[in-house]
Design an enzyme around this catalytic site. Structure first.
Site, mmCIF file in Angstrom:
data_model
loop_
_atom_site.group_PDB
_atom_site.id
_atom_site.type_symbol
_atom_site.label_atom_id
_atom_site.label_comp_id
_atom_site.label_asym_id
_atom_site.label_seq_id
_atom_site.Cartn_x
_atom_site.Cartn_y
_atom_site.Cartn_z
ATOM 1 N N ASN A 17 0.737 -1.107 -0.214
ATOM 2 C CA ASN A 17 0.018 0.102 0.024
ATOM 3 C C ASN A 17 0.772 1.342 -0.116
ATOM 4 O O ASN A 17 1.457 1.436 0.853
ATOM 5 C CB ASN A 17 -0.854 0.016 1.292
ATOM 6 C CG ASN A 17 -1.638 1.439 1.535
ATOM 7 O OD1 ASN A 17 -1.786 2.048 0.255
ATOM 8 N ND2 ASN A 17 -2.372 1.308 2.499
ATOM 9 N N LYS B 159 0.046 4.311 -0.257
ATOM 10 C CA LYS B 159 -0.677 5.256 0.493
ATOM 11 C C LYS B 159 -0.233 6.853 -0.616
ATOM 12 O O LYS B 159 -0.371 6.390 -1.728
ATOM 13 C CB LYS B 159 0.183 5.775 1.732
ATOM 14 C CG LYS B 159 0.112 4.405 2.863
ATOM 15 C CD LYS B 159 0.265 4.660 4.133
ATOM 16 C CE LYS B 159 0.113 3.390 4.837
ATOM 17 N NZ LYS B 159 0.215 3.313 6.388
ATOM 18 N N HIS C 84 -9.242 1.749 5.073
ATOM 19 C CA HIS C 84 -7.855 1.808 5.562
ATOM 20 C C HIS C 84 -8.127 2.925 6.573
ATOM 21 O O HIS C 84 -8.729 3.660 6.652
ATOM 22 C CB HIS C 84 -6.904 2.294 4.682
ATOM 23 C CG HIS C 84 -5.476 2.223 5.297
ATOM 24 N ND1 HIS C 84 -4.970 3.168 6.191
ATOM 25 C CD2 HIS C 84 -4.334 1.164 5.085
ATOM 26 C CE1 HIS C 84 -3.714 2.609 6.428
ATOM 27 N NE2 HIS C 84 -3.240 1.729 5.910
ATOM 28 N N GLU D 66 -6.342 5.159 7.802
ATOM 29 C CA GLU D 66 -5.995 6.394 7.454
ATOM 30 C C GLU D 66 -7.325 7.406 6.795
ATOM 31 O O GLU D 66 -7.294 8.235 7.011
ATOM 32 C CB GLU D 66 -4.739 6.566 6.413
ATOM 33 C CG GLU D 66 -3.683 6.241 7.360
ATOM 34 C CD GLU D 66 -2.446 5.490 6.714
ATOM 35 O OE1 GLU D 66 -2.349 5.536 5.626
ATOM 36 O OE2 GLU D 66 -1.695 4.931 7.410
ATOM 37 N N GLU E 57 -5.243 -4.463 10.533
ATOM 38 C CA GLU E 57 -4.091 -3.493 10.796
ATOM 39 C C GLU E 57 -4.297 -2.786 12.188
ATOM 40 O O GLU E 57 -5.180 -1.817 12.045
ATOM 41 C CB GLU E 57 -4.079 -2.702 9.583
ATOM 42 C CG GLU E 57 -3.901 -3.229 8.300
ATOM 43 C CD GLU E 57 -3.024 -2.328 7.466
ATOM 44 O OE1 GLU E 57 -2.097 -2.524 6.807
ATOM 45 O OE2 GLU E 57 -3.766 -1.094 7.070
ATOM 46 N N GLY F 63 2.959 2.277 10.398
ATOM 47 C CA GLY F 63 4.019 3.324 10.521
ATOM 48 C C GLY F 63 4.686 3.744 11.775
ATOM 49 O O GLY F 63 5.438 4.577 11.785
ATOM 50 N N SER G 283 3.908 -2.029 10.054
ATOM 51 C CA SER G 283 5.227 -2.270 10.252
ATOM 52 C C SER G 283 5.758 -3.458 9.923
ATOM 53 O O SER G 283 6.695 -4.188 10.592
ATOM 54 C CB SER G 283 5.775 -1.771 11.710
ATOM 55 O OG SER G 283 5.262 -0.347 11.981
HETATM 56 P P1 13P Z 1 3.755 0.345 7.311
HETATM 57 O O1 13P Z 1 4.173 -0.973 6.822
HETATM 58 O O2 13P Z 1 4.409 1.444 6.922
HETATM 59 O O3 13P Z 1 3.416 0.165 8.854
HETATM 60 O O4 13P Z 1 2.039 0.546 7.072
HETATM 61 C C1 13P Z 1 1.085 -0.486 7.107
HETATM 62 C C2 13P Z 1 -0.278 0.003 6.416
HETATM 63 O O5 13P Z 1 -0.852 0.751 6.860
HETATM 64 C C3 13P Z 1 -0.482 -0.824 5.181
HETATM 65 O O6 13P Z 1 -1.906 -0.708 4.695
#
Ligand code: 13P
Length: 253
Positions: free
Chosen positions: A9, A11, A96, A98, A168, A174, A214
């Site tokens: 992903n 983002k 997601h 976010e 997640e 992150g 992560s």
């Molecule tokens: P990270 O692997 O950067 O923590 O992000 C995870 C994520 O949100 C994937 O959708």
């Protein structure tokens, strides 16, 4: 037997020229994944979809990070499922954290998107997961269960296992503070049990459930060797071909 799935992903990262660079360098990645029976792909910003898909073709899965549930209409700034379909995109991340946090995406809205994608023969990757506060309160399971029930509302029996679920935990995204393998397995197993209660054991055994948060080369194998973790949704480590390849090789070696 559920096939393992590694999905990136990106983002809001990579301009079209940066995305093209990745796509050109990723040819061997697809081959390596296929020869090891791993499904692998990247979900990328809308503007990168056309150039990336043109280069990658079907070597890796190329997916979108969002979509609208209506086919067309007065929804300024949105992208519809028929638009994605026409450029050969079949996978879409839905809900997601976010988007839930910054764009007011609710599980009810996610449900509309999931139903629309399934109607179009596409694959929704439905994200769920709790905040640190909910985790600390010990309410992860009831929170995630609610997200799953709302997301799967009216999803037909024959379609349910076509949805990919991604667990997640928000506190692990992150942050470098990934959930332990035990937590990932416990919640992914719980999600499978929830699917079993909504449908049956056949659907529950077929549906793929990913862990995300992560995930790095050092931790990927530990997650993927858990019984109920069928793969990973990967942010940061999917941004460069080298690190994404290292993730794959760490799993298969
Ligand atoms: P990270 O692997 O950067 O923590 O992000 C995870 C994520 O949100 C994937 O959708």
């Amino acid at each position: 037997m559920r096939r393992k799935l590694l999905l990136g992903n990106w983002k809001m990262n990579k301009t079209p020229s940066q995305a093209i660079e990745f796509a050109k360098a990723s040819k061997d990645l697809g081959k390596l994944a296929r020869s090891n029976k791993v499904d692998m792909g990247v979900c990328v910003p809308y503007i990168d979809l056309v150039p990336v898909k043109k280069i990658i073709k079907n070597s890796l899965i190329v997916g979108a990070e969002n979509c609208h549930y209506e086919d067309h209409g007065a929804f300024t700034g949105e992208v519809s499922i028929p638009m994605l379909k026409e450029i050969g995109i079949n996978w879409v991340i839905i809900g997601h954290s976010e988007r839930r946090t910054y764009d007011g995406e609710t599980s009810e809205k996610c449900n509309k998107k999931i139903l629309a994608l399934l109607k179009n023969g596409m694959v929704p990757v439905y994200c769920c997961g709790e905040s640190l506060e909910t985790y600390n309160e010990g309410k992860t399971k009831e929170f995630v269960k609610e997200q799953i029930i709302a997301g799967f509302k009216d999803v037909a029996y024959e379609d349910a296992s076509k949805v990919v679920i991604a667990y997640e935990p928000i506190w692990a995204i992150g942050t470098g503070k990934n959930a332990s393998e035990e937590i990932a397995e416990d919640i992914c197993k719980f999600i499978r049990t929830t699917i079993k209660s909504l449908y049956d054991v056949k659907v529950a055994n077929k549906v793929r459930i990913l862990y995300g948060g992560s995930v790095k080369p050092a931790s990927v194998k530990g997650y993927l060797s858990q019984k109920d973790v069928d793969g990973a949704l990967v942010g940061g480590a999917s941004l460069e071909v080298e690190s994404y390849k290292e993730l794959l090789t760490s799993y298969i070696d």
